[in-house]
Structures are given as structure tokens and as C-alpha cells.
Motif scaffolding. Structure first.
Motif, PDB file in Angstrom:
ATOM      1  N   ALA A  75       0.833  -1.202   0.000  1.00  0.00           N
ATOM      2  CA  ALA A  75       0.000   0.000   0.000  1.00  0.00           C
ATOM      3  C   ALA A  75       0.869   1.253   0.000  1.00  0.00           C
ATOM      4  O   ALA A  75       0.580   2.220  -0.722  1.00  0.00           O
ATOM      5  N   TYR A  76       1.958   1.243   0.762  1.00  0.00           N
ATOM      6  CA  TYR A  76       2.844   2.407   0.831  1.00  0.00           C
ATOM      7  C   TYR A  76       3.597   2.605  -0.486  1.00  0.00           C
ATOM      8  O   TYR A  76       3.656   3.711  -1.009  1.00  0.00           O
ATOM      9  N   VAL A  77       4.155   1.548  -1.012  1.00  0.00           N
ATOM     10  CA  VAL A  77       4.934   1.641  -2.252  1.00  0.00           C
ATOM     11  C   VAL A  77       4.046   2.077  -3.421  1.00  0.00           C
ATOM     12  O   VAL A  77       4.486   2.817  -4.304  1.00  0.00           O
ATOM     13  N   ASP A  78       2.797   1.651  -3.423  1.00  0.00           N
ATOM     14  CA  ASP A  78       1.882   1.964  -4.522  1.00  0.00           C
ATOM     15  C   ASP A  78       1.292   3.376  -4.458  1.00  0.00           C
ATOM     16  O   ASP A  78       0.681   3.822  -5.431  1.00  0.00           O
ATOM     17  N   ARG A  79       1.480   4.066  -3.349  1.00  0.00           N
ATOM     18  CA  ARG A  79       0.941   5.430  -3.230  1.00  0.00           C
ATOM     19  C   ARG A  79       1.705   6.375  -4.151  1.00  0.00           C
ATOM     20  O   ARG A  79       2.931   6.317  -4.230  1.00  0.00           O
ATOM     21  N   GLU A  80       0.999   7.234  -4.802  1.00  0.00           N
ATOM     22  CA  GLU A  80       1.611   8.177  -5.736  1.00  0.00           C
ATOM     23  C   GLU A  80       2.570   9.137  -5.036  1.00  0.00           C
ATOM     24  O   GLU A  80       3.597   9.523  -5.597  1.00  0.00           O
ATOM     25  N   GLU A  81       2.262   9.520  -3.801  1.00  0.00           N
ATOM     26  CA  GLU A  81       3.071  10.509  -3.097  1.00  0.00           C
ATOM     27  C   GLU A  81       4.278   9.921  -2.360  1.00  0.00           C
ATOM     28  O   GLU A  81       5.048  10.656  -1.740  1.00  0.00           O
ATOM     29  N   THR A  82       4.475   8.627  -2.412  1.00  0.00           N
ATOM     30  CA  THR A  82       5.628   8.009  -1.756  1.00  0.00           C
ATOM     31  C   THR A  82       6.908   8.417  -2.490  1.00  0.00           C
ATOM     32  O   THR A  82       6.992   8.283  -3.709  1.00  0.00           O
ATOM     33  N   PRO A  83       7.916   8.910  -1.746  1.00  0.00           N
ATOM     34  CA  PRO A  83       9.176   9.313  -2.390  1.00  0.00           C
ATOM     35  C   PRO A  83       9.843   8.142  -3.119  1.00  0.00           C
ATOM     36  O   PRO A  83       9.756   6.990  -2.675  1.00  0.00           O
ATOM     37  N   ASP A  84      10.515   8.460  -4.218  1.00  0.00           N
ATOM     38  CA  ASP A  84      11.168   7.426  -5.032  1.00  0.00           C
ATOM     39  C   ASP A  84      12.135   6.574  -4.226  1.00  0.00           C
ATOM     40  O   ASP A  84      12.188   5.354  -4.402  1.00  0.00           O
ATOM     41  N   ARG A  85      12.913   7.191  -3.345  1.00  0.00           N
ATOM     42  CA  ARG A  85      13.887   6.399  -2.558  1.00  0.00           C
ATOM     43  C   ARG A  85      13.167   5.411  -1.653  1.00  0.00           C
ATOM     44  O   ARG A  85      13.642   4.301  -1.434  1.00  0.00           O
ATOM     45  N   ASP A  86      12.004   5.805  -1.123  1.00  0.00           N
ATOM     46  CA  ASP A  86      11.217   4.887  -0.306  1.00  0.00           C
ATOM     47  C   ASP A  86      10.614   3.777  -1.154  1.00  0.00           C
ATOM     48  O   ASP A  86      10.510   2.629  -0.707  1.00  0.00           O
ATOM     49  N   VAL A  87      10.221   4.119  -2.380  1.00  0.00           N
ATOM     50  CA  VAL A  87       9.686   3.099  -3.295  1.00  0.00           C
ATOM     51  C   VAL A  87      10.762   2.066  -3.580  1.00  0.00           C
ATOM     52  O   VAL A  87      10.492   0.851  -3.548  1.00  0.00           O
ATOM     53  N   ASN A  88      11.988   2.517  -3.820  1.00  0.00           N
ATOM     54  CA  ASN A  88      13.087   1.583  -4.106  1.00  0.00           C
ATOM     55  C   ASN A  88      13.355   0.659  -2.921  1.00  0.00           C
ATOM     56  O   ASN A  88      13.444  -0.560  -3.074  1.00  0.00           O
ATOM     57  N   ASP A  89      13.490   1.249  -1.731  1.00  0.00           N
ATOM     58  CA  ASP A  89      13.759   0.433  -0.542  1.00  0.00           C
ATOM     59  C   ASP A  89      12.555  -0.436  -0.188  1.00  0.00           C
ATOM     60  O   ASP A  89      12.703  -1.597   0.179  1.00  0.00           O
ATOM     61  N   GLY A  90      11.360   0.127  -0.312  1.00  0.00           N
ATOM     62  CA  GLY A  90      10.147  -0.644  -0.024  1.00  0.00           C
ATOM     63  C   GLY A  90       9.978  -1.809  -0.978  1.00  0.00           C
ATOM     64  O   GLY A  90       9.550  -2.899  -0.578  1.00  0.00           O
ATOM     65  N   SER A  91      10.334  -1.602  -2.235  1.00  0.00           N
ATOM     66  CA  SER A  91      10.250  -2.687  -3.226  1.00  0.00           C
ATOM     67  C   SER A  91      11.226  -3.809  -2.906  1.00  0.00           C
ATOM     68  O   SER A  91      10.911  -4.985  -3.104  1.00  0.00           O
ATOM     69  N   ALA A  92      12.395  -3.448  -2.393  1.00  0.00           N
ATOM     70  CA  ALA A  92      13.363  -4.473  -1.989  1.00  0.00           C
ATOM     71  C   ALA A  92      12.821  -5.295  -0.825  1.00  0.00           C
ATOM     72  O   ALA A  92      12.976  -6.524  -0.788  1.00  0.00           O
ATOM     73  N   VAL A  93      12.164  -4.621   0.123  1.00  0.00           N
ATOM     74  CA  VAL A  93      11.539  -5.324   1.245  1.00  0.00           C
ATOM     75  C   VAL A  93      10.452  -6.261   0.724  1.00  0.00           C
ATOM     76  O   VAL A  93      10.364  -7.424   1.129  1.00  0.00           O
TER      77      VAL A  93
END
Length: 105
Positions: A75-93
Motif C-alpha cells: 500500500a505504501y509503495v503503490d501510493r503516488e506521493e511516496t518518495p522514489d527512494r522509499d519506493v526503491n527500498d520498499g520494493s526491496a523489502v
């Protein structure tokens, strides 16, 4: 004579410092949201937060906690407003959690 309840199977999820931060951020927001709604935070959130804060890793995460964390991180990674660096780290998780989930199937 009573027997002890069976222990839930646990899994090791090794996280980098940045990945820990993203997971901590997501779960802390869950706690804040629950408290703002005058509700108790979900037990799994508190347990995973404690694992991160005390050991630096989620080295004893249950299958149920893995599923809940996967949903929260998705849910966090898919949010439009999530920062790119968080998307990268969240995707790794998410990739690590997916490995665990597919290994349980």
C-alpha cells in the motif's frame, strides 16, 4: 497434563538500514493512525516494530506478520506521493517478503 501451544514458524528478513527506516516509517504511521482513531494498534505492528527497534532486523517474523507487512508495504509503495527512494527500498523489502510467502505456499 497440558502441552504448550505450538510455536509459530518464524522467518528471517534481513533489512538494510534504509529498508529498516522505511518499514519503521510505515508501521509507525499505522500506530499513529490507530491512536488518532482512539484504537489500539494491531499487535502485529507493535511486534514487528519492536523487532526492528531492538534487534535492527526482523529476524523472527511469523507468517502472519509477513502477510500483514507485505500488505502494508505494498500500500505504501503503490501510493503516488511516496518518495522514489522509499519506493526503491520498499520494493526491496517486498521482494524479500514475497520470497518468504512463496516458500510457504
Amino acid at each position: 497434563m497440558s502441552s504448550s501451544p505450538p510455536k509459530a514458524e518464524t522467518y528471517e528478513v534481513t533489512l538494510s538500514r534504509d529498508e529498516q527506516w522505511v518499514v519503521h516509517h510505515v508501521l509507525s504511521n499505522r500506530v499513529d493512525d490507530a491512536l488518532d482513531a482512539d484504537e489500539a494498534p494491531p499487535e502485529w505492528v507493535l511486534e514487528v516494530l519492536e523487532a526492528i527497534e531492538t534487534g535492527g532486523d526482523t529476524d523472527r517474523i511469523t507468517g502472519s506478520q509477513t502477510d500483514h507487512l507485505y500488505d502494508a508495504m505494498t500500500a505504501y509503495v503503490d501510493r503516488e506521493e511516496t518518495p522514489d527512494r522509499d519506493v526503491n527500498d520498499g520494493s526491496a523489502v517486498l521482494a524479500r517478503l514475497e520470497e518468504i510467502r512463496s516458500g510457504r505456499a
